[in-house]
Design a protein around this motif. Structure first.
Motif, PDB file in Angstrom:
ATOM      1  N   LEU A   6      58.737  80.858  81.090  1.00 25.69           N
ATOM      2  CA  LEU A   6      59.952  80.494  80.273  1.00 25.69           C
ATOM      3  C   LEU A   6      61.099  80.659  81.486  1.00 25.69           C
ATOM      4  O   LEU A   6      61.926  79.627  81.557  1.00 25.69           O
ATOM      5  CB  LEU A   6      60.117  81.327  79.203  1.00 25.69           C
ATOM      6  CG  LEU A   6      61.483  81.066  78.415  1.00 25.69           C
ATOM      7  CD1 LEU A   6      61.414  79.446  77.863  1.00 25.69           C
ATOM      8  CD2 LEU A   6      61.476  81.865  77.072  1.00 25.69           C
ATOM      9  N   GLY A   7      61.185  81.569  82.308  1.00 27.20           N
ATOM     10  CA  GLY A   7      62.173  81.716  83.368  1.00 27.20           C
ATOM     11  C   GLY A   7      61.941  80.619  84.272  1.00 27.20           C
ATOM     12  O   GLY A   7      63.320  79.872  84.553  1.00 27.20           O
ATOM     13  N   TRP A  24      71.353  83.325  80.193  1.00 21.99           N
ATOM     14  CA  TRP A  24      70.633  83.207  81.440  1.00 21.99           C
ATOM     15  C   TRP A  24      71.412  82.381  82.795  1.00 21.99           C
ATOM     16  O   TRP A  24      70.802  82.437  83.839  1.00 21.99           O
ATOM     17  CB  TRP A  24      69.174  82.652  81.305  1.00 21.99           C
ATOM     18  CG  TRP A  24      68.602  83.291  80.077  1.00 21.99           C
ATOM     19  CD1 TRP A  24      67.921  82.544  79.185  1.00 21.99           C
ATOM     20  CD2 TRP A  24      68.057  84.561  79.913  1.00 21.99           C
ATOM     21  NE1 TRP A  24      67.154  83.580  78.401  1.00 21.99           N
ATOM     22  CE2 TRP A  24      67.449  84.619  78.674  1.00 21.99           C
ATOM     23  CE3 TRP A  24      68.384  85.874  80.661  1.00 21.99           C
ATOM     24  CZ2 TRP A  24      66.751  86.019  78.097  1.00 21.99           C
ATOM     25  CZ3 TRP A  24      67.871  87.003  80.200  1.00 21.99           C
ATOM     26  CH2 TRP A  24      67.116  87.141  79.051  1.00 21.99           C
ATOM     27  N   ILE A  25      72.448  82.285  82.253  1.00 17.08           N
ATOM     28  CA  ILE A  25      73.433  81.427  83.475  1.00 17.08           C
ATOM     29  C   ILE A  25      74.772  81.874  83.782  1.00 17.08           C
ATOM     30  O   ILE A  25      75.312  82.324  82.507  1.00 17.08           O
ATOM     31  CB  ILE A  25      73.517  79.734  82.921  1.00 17.08           C
ATOM     32  CG1 ILE A  25      72.097  79.259  82.840  1.00 17.08           C
ATOM     33  CG2 ILE A  25      74.255  79.167  83.894  1.00 17.08           C
ATOM     34  CD1 ILE A  25      71.960  77.997  82.250  1.00 17.08           C
ATOM     35  N   ASP A  26      75.034  82.192  84.991  1.00 12.91           N
ATOM     36  CA  ASP A  26      76.354  82.718  85.139  1.00 12.91           C
ATOM     37  C   ASP A  26      77.075  81.640  86.217  1.00 12.91           C
ATOM     38  O   ASP A  26      76.220  80.873  86.967  1.00 12.91           O
ATOM     39  CB  ASP A  26      76.398  83.928  85.961  1.00 12.91           C
ATOM     40  CG  ASP A  26      76.479  85.133  84.998  1.00 12.91           C
ATOM     41  OD1 ASP A  26      76.851  84.941  83.951  1.00 12.91           O
ATOM     42  OD2 ASP A  26      76.038  86.277  85.597  1.00 12.91           O
ATOM     43  N   VAL A  27      78.252  81.566  85.889  1.00 12.96           N
ATOM     44  CA  VAL A  27      79.162  80.544  86.936  1.00 12.96           C
ATOM     45  C   VAL A  27      80.135  81.500  87.521  1.00 12.96           C
ATOM     46  O   VAL A  27      80.874  82.318  86.912  1.00 12.96           O
ATOM     47  CB  VAL A  27      79.914  79.312  86.270  1.00 12.96           C
ATOM     48  CG1 VAL A  27      80.496  78.679  87.343  1.00 12.96           C
ATOM     49  CG2 VAL A  27      78.686  78.415  85.652  1.00 12.96           C
ATOM     50  N   LEU A  28      80.095  81.287  89.048  1.00 10.13           N
ATOM     51  CA  LEU A  28      81.026  82.018  89.844  1.00 10.13           C
ATOM     52  C   LEU A  28      82.207  80.762  90.130  1.00 10.13           C
ATOM     53  O   LEU A  28      81.862  79.855  90.878  1.00 10.13           O
ATOM     54  CB  LEU A  28      80.732  82.601  90.958  1.00 10.13           C
ATOM     55  CG  LEU A  28      79.687  84.051  90.759  1.00 10.13           C
ATOM     56  CD1 LEU A  28      79.277  84.365  92.247  1.00 10.13           C
ATOM     57  CD2 LEU A  28      80.589  84.887  90.015  1.00 10.13           C
ATOM     58  N   PRO A  29      83.250  80.801  89.572  1.00  7.00           N
ATOM     59  CA  PRO A  29      84.387  79.920  90.021  1.00  7.00           C
ATOM     60  C   PRO A  29      84.732  79.650  91.379  1.00  7.00           C
ATOM     61  O   PRO A  29      84.590  80.725  92.164  1.00  7.00           O
ATOM     62  CB  PRO A  29      85.903  80.235  89.244  1.00  7.00           C
ATOM     63  CG  PRO A  29      85.126  81.260  88.025  1.00  7.00           C
ATOM     64  CD  PRO A  29      84.004  81.808  88.750  1.00  7.00           C
ATOM     65  N   ALA A  30      85.195  78.816  91.956  1.00 11.13           N
ATOM     66  CA  ALA A  30      85.473  78.468  93.292  1.00 11.13           C
ATOM     67  C   ALA A  30      86.563  79.439  93.761  1.00 11.13           C
ATOM     68  O   ALA A  30      87.409  79.638  92.846  1.00 11.13           O
ATOM     69  CB  ALA A  30      85.941  77.339  93.731  1.00 11.13           C
ATOM     70  N   HIS A  31      86.422  80.189  94.856  1.00 11.02           N
ATOM     71  CA  HIS A  31      87.603  81.217  95.242  1.00 11.02           C
ATOM     72  C   HIS A  31      87.470  81.310  96.622  1.00 11.02           C
ATOM     73  O   HIS A  31      86.865  80.846  97.299  1.00 11.02           O
ATOM     74  CB  HIS A  31      87.143  82.678  94.564  1.00 11.02           C
ATOM     75  CG  HIS A  31      85.684  82.955  94.983  1.00 11.02           C
ATOM     76  ND1 HIS A  31      84.734  82.779  94.227  1.00 11.02           N
ATOM     77  CD2 HIS A  31      85.379  84.131  95.801  1.00 11.02           C
ATOM     78  CE1 HIS A  31      83.492  83.241  95.032  1.00 11.02           C
ATOM     79  NE2 HIS A  31      84.096  84.139  95.711  1.00 11.02           N
ATOM     80  N   SER A  32      88.585  82.297  97.049  1.00 15.00           N
ATOM     81  CA  SER A  32      88.682  82.417  98.478  1.00 15.00           C
ATOM     82  C   SER A  32      88.651  83.897  99.011  1.00 15.00           C
ATOM     83  O   SER A  32      88.541  84.136 100.241  1.00 15.00           O
ATOM     84  CB  SER A  32      90.177  81.985  98.929  1.00 15.00           C
ATOM     85  OG  SER A  32      90.327  80.369  98.891  1.00 15.00           O
ATOM     86  N   SER A  33      89.062  84.794  98.201  1.00 13.07           N
ATOM     87  CA  SER A  33      89.000  86.262  98.597  1.00 13.07           C
ATOM     88  C   SER A  33      88.015  86.957  98.016  1.00 13.07           C
ATOM     89  O   SER A  33      86.888  86.740  97.956  1.00 13.07           O
ATOM     90  CB  SER A  33      90.287  86.528  98.675  1.00 13.07           C
ATOM     91  OG  SER A  33      91.006  86.475  97.549  1.00 13.07           O
ATOM     92  N   THR A  34      88.455  87.646  96.973  1.00 13.88           N
ATOM     93  CA  THR A  34      87.708  88.626  96.010  1.00 13.88           C
ATOM     94  C   THR A  34      86.821  87.878  94.995  1.00 13.88           C
ATOM     95  O   THR A  34      87.496  86.823  94.600  1.00 13.88           O
ATOM     96  CB  THR A  34      88.733  89.581  95.059  1.00 13.88           C
ATOM     97  OG1 THR A  34      89.579  90.244  96.186  1.00 13.88           O
ATOM     98  CG2 THR A  34      87.974  90.403  94.337  1.00 13.88           C
TER      99      THR A  34
END
Length: 180
Positions: free
Chosen positions: A87-88, A146-156
């Protein structure tokens, strides 16, 4: 003269062997750099061995040291929150089917040890917004979507956005792709 062996602790230490065994279990082939989707890197022992053996070795290894490198789906299976490794794999493949057909998305196979890779939206990197790290979609055992999104970023690194499964990802792609 040969020194006598120490006799104060006669119990064998097994931790290093378990560490080595687990390290070999998650080791990916050298050809991983050319992978274009998660299924291309499913060649490690954890992907091919009988699932019950994979779970048993994971439990034995993590029982000694706590959190160890492992695919997101294995952590979820062991926690009883995901039905199976298969399933994964299907979840990863559905994401690959969606993002692999859309312009700007690239699969990155060299994630952390044991992980399944992730997807980056390249237009969000160094675009008009000036971000140095692109929007990233990755699988997680952190929640049952089961899904994460990391937004576009520049530092932290920002906190991940929990996405409500494949349907949630599909419905929010316009929002995630809008950052350029």
């Amino acid at each position: 003269m040969i020194p006598q062996a120490r006799t104060e602790n006669t119990q064998p230490r097994l931790e290093p062997m378990l560490d080595l065994e687990w390290s070999q279990a998650i080791e990916l082939p050298r050809t991983v750099a050319s992978a274009t989707r998660p299924s291309d890197i499913r060649r490690a022992w954890v992907h091919r061995a009988p699932e019950d053996l994979v779970v048993a070795l994971y439990r034995a290894s993590s029982g000694m040291h706590g959190e160890i490198p492992a695919p997101w789906w294995l952590r979820a299976v062991v926690e009883g929150r995901l039905e199976s490794r298969e399933l994964g794999f299907r979840i990863e493949d559905r994401i690959a089917g969606l993002l692999g057909r859309r312009p700007g998305w690239e699969f990155v196979p060299w994630a952390a040890d044991g992980e399944s890779g992730y997807w980056e939206f390249m237009p969000s990197e160094r675009g008009a917004s000036g971000h140095s790290i692109p929007t990233t979609v990755l699988n997680t055992s952190r929640h049952d979507g089961w899904i994460d999104v990391l937004p576009a970023h520049s530092s932290t690194t920002p906190s991940p956005i929990a996405v409500a499964g494949f349907a949630g990802l599909r419905s929010r792609l316009g929002e995630f792709e809008a950052v350029r």
